[in-house]
Design a protein around this motif. Structure first.
Motif, mmCIF file in Angstrom:
data_model
loop_
_atom_site.group_PDB
_atom_site.id
_atom_site.type_symbol
_atom_site.label_atom_id
_atom_site.label_comp_id
_atom_site.label_asym_id
_atom_site.label_seq_id
_atom_site.Cartn_x
_atom_site.Cartn_y
_atom_site.Cartn_z
ATOM 1 N N GLN A 71 -62.738 50.356 13.380
ATOM 2 C CA GLN A 71 -63.659 50.913 12.386
ATOM 3 C C GLN A 71 -62.885 51.564 11.240
ATOM 4 N N ARG B 221 -61.536 48.824 8.935
ATOM 5 C CA ARG B 221 -62.598 48.274 8.080
ATOM 6 C C ARG B 221 -62.955 49.254 6.966
ATOM 7 N N GLU B 222 -62.970 50.546 7.291
ATOM 8 C CA GLU B 222 -63.274 51.579 6.295
ATOM 9 C C GLU B 222 -62.216 51.578 5.189
ATOM 10 N N VAL C 182 -64.615 57.390 16.477
ATOM 11 C CA VAL C 182 -64.283 56.346 15.499
ATOM 12 C C VAL C 182 -63.121 55.525 16.047
ATOM 13 N N PRO D 288 -68.342 51.155 6.017
ATOM 14 C CA PRO D 288 -68.553 50.721 7.396
ATOM 15 C C PRO D 288 -68.915 51.864 8.355
ATOM 16 N N LEU D 289 -68.312 53.038 8.170
ATOM 17 C CA LEU D 289 -68.654 54.160 9.052
ATOM 18 C C LEU D 289 -70.071 54.669 8.782
ATOM 19 N N ALA E 4 -72.385 52.295 10.493
ATOM 20 C CA ALA E 4 -72.348 52.485 11.948
ATOM 21 C C ALA E 4 -73.019 53.789 12.369
#
Length: 95
Positions: free
Chosen positions: A20, A23-24, A16, A69-70, A73
């Motif tokens: 990222q 964003r999370e 990660v 977001p994670l 992804a």
């Protein structure tokens, strides 16, 4: 309605990136401000989190989680999904 989710990082937490994570955090803050995410806890057993989601339906609650977001992804997996209802022991006693 409220829904409890336990999610974990799929693979290594080292995969990660800082971007990222940012964003999370921004997404969770936005959903918290909108009263969708009621509570969030970091897990101590594995890399992941538990979230208490307020939503009108199970589909709406899942949409909040799938918007992470994670998750988008492919770095998170849902381990537990529990629809919740109020505890009956606190209901007013019938006379």
């Amino acid at each position: 309605m409220q829904f409890l989710f336990a999610v974990r990082v799929q693979g290594s937490l080292a995969s990660v990136t800082g971007e990222q994570r940012e964003r999370e955090v921004a997404y969770v803050r936005e959903k918290y401000a909108a009263d969708s995410v009621r509570h969030i806890w970091s897990r101590t057993d594995v890399a992941g989190a538990c979230l208490l989601i307020e939503a009108s339906s199970a589909a709406a609650a899942r949409a909040v989680i799938e918007g992470l977001p994670l998750m988008q992804a492919g770095l998170l997996v849902i381990e537990t999904f529990v629809p919740l209802q109020p505890y009956r022991g606190f209901a007013a006693a019938a006379n």
